[in-house]
Write an enzyme that holds these catalytic residues in place. Structure first.
Site, PDB file in Angstrom:
ATOM      1  N   TYR A   3     -22.945 -51.374  38.034  1.00 30.76           N
ATOM      2  CA  TYR A   3     -22.586 -50.650  36.808  1.00 30.76           C
ATOM      3  C   TYR A   3     -21.559 -49.563  37.124  1.00 30.76           C
ATOM      4  CZ  TYR A   3     -22.796 -48.422  32.309  1.00 30.76           C
ATOM      5  OH  TYR A   3     -22.434 -47.927  31.088  1.00 30.76           O
ATOM      6  N   PHE A  59       5.112 -51.592  17.737  1.00 30.02           N
ATOM      7  CA  PHE A  59       4.268 -52.754  17.977  1.00 30.02           C
ATOM      8  C   PHE A  59       3.019 -52.578  17.120  1.00 30.02           C
ATOM      9  CE2 PHE A  59       1.056 -55.427  19.867  1.00 30.02           C
ATOM     10  CZ  PHE A  59       1.721 -56.623  19.733  1.00 30.02           C
ATOM     11  N   THR A  60       2.495 -53.698  16.631  1.00 30.66           N
ATOM     12  CA  THR A  60       1.434 -53.669  15.611  1.00 30.66           C
ATOM     13  C   THR A  60       0.247 -52.774  15.987  1.00 30.66           C
ATOM     14  OG1 THR A  60       0.588 -55.691  16.615  1.00 30.66           O
ATOM     15  CG2 THR A  60       2.019 -55.945  14.690  1.00 30.66           C
ATOM     16  N   LYS A  97      -0.836 -59.967  29.797  1.00 30.63           N
ATOM     17  CA  LYS A  97       0.514 -60.544  29.799  1.00 30.63           C
ATOM     18  C   LYS A  97       1.034 -60.609  31.235  1.00 30.63           C
ATOM     19  CE  LYS A  97       0.062 -59.108  25.340  1.00 30.63           C
ATOM     20  NZ  LYS A  97      -1.137 -58.436  24.815  1.00 30.63           N
ATOM     21  N   ARG A 135       6.407 -63.138  13.109  1.00 32.14           N
ATOM     22  CA  ARG A 135       6.733 -61.760  13.479  1.00 32.14           C
ATOM     23  C   ARG A 135       7.769 -61.258  12.484  1.00 32.14           C
ATOM     24  NH1 ARG A 135       3.005 -59.622  17.268  1.00 32.14           N
ATOM     25  NH2 ARG A 135       2.098 -59.831  15.231  1.00 32.14           N
ATOM     26  N   PHE A 140      -1.815 -59.528   9.720  1.00 35.06           N
ATOM     27  CA  PHE A 140      -1.314 -60.833  10.178  1.00 35.06           C
ATOM     28  C   PHE A 140      -2.386 -61.671  10.869  1.00 35.06           C
ATOM     29  CE2 PHE A 140      -1.084 -59.686  14.654  1.00 35.06           C
ATOM     30  CZ  PHE A 140      -1.010 -58.300  14.600  1.00 35.06           C
TER      31      PHE A 140
HETATM   32  N1  PM9 Z   1       0.398 -58.336  22.194  1.00 37.65           N
HETATM   33  C1  PM9 Z   1       0.992 -60.528  21.536  1.00 37.65           C
HETATM   34  O1  PM9 Z   1       0.659 -61.663  21.195  1.00 37.65           O
HETATM   35  C2  PM9 Z   1      -1.438 -59.834  21.368  1.00 37.65           C
HETATM   36  C3  PM9 Z   1      -1.934 -59.174  20.151  1.00 37.65           C
HETATM   37  S1  PM9 Z   1      -0.887 -59.042  18.781  1.00 37.65           S
HETATM   38  C4  PM9 Z   1      -0.650 -60.599  18.287  1.00 37.65           C
HETATM   39  O2  PM9 Z   1       2.175 -60.221  21.763  1.00 37.65           O
HETATM   40  C5  PM9 Z   1       2.361 -54.844  23.459  1.00 37.65           C
HETATM   41  C6  PM9 Z   1       3.824 -54.770  23.706  1.00 37.65           C
HETATM   42  C7  PM9 Z   1       1.757 -56.044  23.154  1.00 37.65           C
HETATM   43  C8  PM9 Z   1       0.348 -56.071  22.895  1.00 37.65           C
HETATM   44  C9  PM9 Z   1      -0.298 -57.262  22.506  1.00 37.65           C
HETATM   45  C10 PM9 Z   1      -0.372 -54.858  22.994  1.00 37.65           C
HETATM   46  C11 PM9 Z   1      -1.853 -54.819  22.749  1.00 37.65           C
HETATM   47  C12 PM9 Z   1       0.291 -53.702  23.290  1.00 37.65           C
HETATM   48  N2  PM9 Z   1       1.632 -53.720  23.526  1.00 37.65           N
HETATM   49  O3  PM9 Z   1      -3.639 -57.348  22.791  1.00 37.65           O
HETATM   50  O4  PM9 Z   1      -4.847 -55.210  22.970  1.00 37.65           O
HETATM   51  O5  PM9 Z   1       2.493 -57.143  23.101  1.00 37.65           O
HETATM   52  O6  PM9 Z   1      -4.315 -56.472  25.013  1.00 37.65           O
HETATM   53  O7  PM9 Z   1      -2.518 -55.392  23.799  1.00 37.65           O
HETATM   54  C13 PM9 Z   1      -0.021 -59.504  21.731  1.00 37.65           C
HETATM   55  P1  PM9 Z   1      -3.907 -56.151  23.621  1.00 37.65           P
END
Ligand code: PM9
Length: 461
Positions: A76, A128-129, A262, A386, A453
Site C-alpha cells: 500500500y 485541451f478538453t 500516450k 475534434r 463529446f
Molecule cells: N487525451 C486523447 O484521445 C484521451 C481523452 S480525450 C478524448 O487525445 C492531453 C494533451 C491529452 C489528454 C488526453 C489529456 C488527459 C491531457 N492532455 O486522458 O486523463 O491529449 O489520461 O489525459 C486523449 P487522460
C-alpha cells in the site's frame, strides 16, 4: 523502372502476441451506429475493425514492460515501483518531485485546484478538453494564446504549437500577472493537429513569464513526440538526442502534468511533476483525497513499473522515428489522392479537415461528427470528432463554442497497427470522399453536461 517508396521508418520491433480483429458487415455497422447515437465513443470495441479513436492507453507494451509488470510491488505504501518511476521522471524530465495519478486528468485536477482561484485566467497554446474543464471547475477562465497559424489547417508553419507572445503579453497587461497563476504549454498541441512548439518559443515564454512572476506548467503528454519535431526542424538540434531535447524542453517550465497513456506506452497511468516544494506538499496531500496514497496515486505497483520502463523506451530514437513515420506515411498517402487534411502531419494523428471534406454541412450540423460516423459505416475504422462537439459550450453564454478547426482525428496507437492497416484506412477515407456529396449532417438527440463529446448522441438529418 520506378523507384521504391521510402520505408526508412520501418518498425524497430517484431510481433510476439497478436489479437484477432473482427470484420463486420455494413448492416451490422449501421445498426451499431444507431445504437451508439452516431457517436464513435459509444460503439462497442468488438464492432470496430481498426481502432483509431485514440492513442490514449491503446499502445502495445514491450516484453521489457510486461516483465516489469511481474515485478509489481503491491505494498500500500512505499512501493519499489514508485521509486523507480520517481527516479526516471527526475532523470528524463528533470523535475524534482513526483505525485503519481491514475491518468492525466488526475494531475490536471490537482494542479488546477491548488493554483487557480475564482476569477483567474489561464492562458495556453489552444485548449485541451479535460485541461480546460479542470481550469474552469477551479474558477478560472482559459485564454487561447496560440499563434494564428494553428487555427489554419493549411498553414505549413513548422511549429504551429507556438505561443504568440504578443497575445500573452496583452493578457498580462489587461488582467495583471496576479490573476494568472500559470501558463499551460502543451507539447505537442493535440487540438491543433498534434503540432509542436519550438525550443526557441519555450525559452521566450519562460523569459516573459519570469519577468512577471508567472509559472509555466507543461502538458508533457506527448512531449517526446514534440522533441522529435524539434530534432527535425529546429536549427542546432539535429545532433541532439531525443532525451536531451526532452530534458531541455522541461527545463523552461516549473511543473508538468502527464498522461502516461500516450508517450509512455502504457495502458493506464499519469503523474504531476514539480520543482516547487510547497506546491508538491499540497499536491501530495490532496492526492490522497482523490486518487490514493502519494506513493501510488490510484495506480497498481505494476502499472508504475510499466510506466517507469515506458519512459526509457519512449525516448529511443528508432521507436519515435517509426512512430511518427507511420503517421506521416498515412498523411502523405491521403494528400496524394487529394484528401483535405491538417498540414503538416501531426505527431500522433492525421486530422481530416471536415470543413473542406463536407462543405455542404453547416458547423451546427456537426460535419466532423458526421464524417467520423460515415467512415465507421464505410469500413469499421473508428476515429474521433475534434470540432464543435469537442469544443463544448461557452461557460458564460451557454452557446456552442465555434472552433475554426472542424476535424476528424485518425489517431495511431503506438506499436499496434501495420502498414497494411494504414493502407486500408487510406482506402476507406477515399471511399467516403468519393461519395461525399450525398452525405447530410446530424442534430442533437442527447447532450450531457461535462465533456459532451464522450457521451453525446445524435440523429441523422
Ligand atoms: N487525451 C486523447 O484521445 C484521451 C481523452 S480525450 C478524448 O487525445 C492531453 C494533451 C491529452 C489528454 C488526453 C489529456 C488527459 C491531457 N492532455 O486522458 O486523463 O491529449 O489520461 O489525459 C486523449 P487522460
Amino acid at each position: 523502372m520506378t523507384k521504391l517508396a521510402k520505408r526508412s521508418w520501418a518498425e524497430p520491433f517484431k510481433i510476439k502476441v497478436v489479437e484477432p480483429l473482427r470484420m463486420t458487415s455494413r448492416e451490422e455497422r449501421e445498426r451499431a451506429l444507431v445504437e451508439a447515437g452516431y457517436n464513435t465513443f459509444l460503439l462497442k470495441s468488438k464492432d470496430v475493425y481498426i481502432d483509431l479513436l485514440t492513442d490514449s492507453g491503446t499502445n502495445a507494451m514491450s516484453d521489457y514492460q510486461w516483465a516489469g509488470m511481474m515485478l509489481g510491488d503491491e505494498a500500500y505504501a512505499g512501493s519499489e515501483n514508485f521509486y523507480h518511476l520517481e527516479e526516471n521522471v527526475q532523470k528524463y524530465y528533470g523535475y524534482k518531485y513526483l505525485v503519481p495519478t491514475h491518468q492525466g486528468r488526475g494531475a490536471e485536477h490537482l494542479i488546477s485546484s491548488i493554483l487557480i482561484k475564482d476569477g483567474d485566467f489561464v492562458p495556453g497554446n489552444m485548449y485541451f478538453t479535460t485541461t480546460r474543464l479542470h481550469q474552469e471547475l477551479a474558477g478560472g477562465t482559459f485564454v487561447d494564446v496560440i499563434i494564428d497559424e494553428a487555427h489554419d489547417p493549411q498553414s505549413l508553419h513548422p511549429f504551429k504549437g507556438n505561443i504568440d507572445l504578443n497575445k500573452l503579453e496583452a493578457l498580462i497587461n489587461k488582467v495583471g500577472a496576479k490573476k494568472i497563476p500559470y501558463v499551460t504549454v502543451a507539447a505537442t498541441v493535440n487540438m491543433a493537429g498534434g503540432q509542436p512548439i519550438s525550443i526557441a518559443n519555450l525559452r521566450e515564454v519562460r523569459e516573459l513569464t519570469k519577468k512577471h512572476g508567472i509559472r509555466v506548467v507543461l502538458d508533457a503528454t506527448r512531449a517526446v513526440e514534440n522533441a522529435w519535431f524539434i530534432k527535425q526542424r529546429e536549427k542546432g538540434y539535429e545532433k541532439k538526442t531525443i532525451a536531451e531535447i526532452l530534458f531541455e524542453m522541461c527545463s523552461f517550465t516549473d511543473a508538468a502534468t502527464m498522461s502516461g497513456k500516450k508517450d509512455l506506452l502504457v495502458n493506464i497511468g499519469g503523474f504531476l511533476a514539480l520543482n516547487d516544494y510547497d506546491i508538491f506538499e499540497e499536491a501530495r496531500n490532496l492526492v490522497v483525497v482523490y486518487e490514493g496514497l502519494h506513493t501510488y496515486g490510484g495506480l497498481a505497483g505494476r502499472d508504475m513499473e510499466a510506466m517507469a520502463r515506458g519512459i526509457e523506451e519512449a525516448v529511443q530514437e528508432e521507436h519515435i522515428k517509426a512512430r511518427i513515420g507511420q503517421v506521416e506515411y498515412v498523411g502523405e498517402r491521403l494528400m496524394s489522392i487529394g484528401i483535405p487534411i491538417v498540414q503538416p502531419s501531426g505527431g500522433h494523428a492525421i486530422f481530416l479537415d471536415a470543413r473542406r471534406f463536407l462543405p455542404q454541412i453547416k458547423q451546427t450540423e456537426f460535419p466532423a461528427q458526421t464524417l467520423a460516423a460515415e467512415l465507421y459505416a464505410e469500413s469499421g475504422v473508428r476515429s474521433m470528432e475534434r470540432g464543435i462537439v469537442s469544443a463544448g459550450r461557452n461557460k458564460e453564454t451557454g452557446d456552442h463554442n465555434y472552433p475554426k478547426l472542424e476535424l476528424v482525428r485518425l489517431t495511431f496507437p503506438r506499436r499496434v497497427y501495420t502498414q497494411a492497416h494504414c493502407d486500408v484506412v487510406t482506402e476507406a477515407v477515399e471511399a467516403v470522399y468519393d461519395r461525399r456529396e450525398e452525405i447530410r449532417g446530424m442534430e442533437t438527440e442527447y447532450e450531457p453536461k461535462y465533456l459532451r463529446f464522450f457521451q453525446m448522441r445524435f440523429k441523422k438529418l
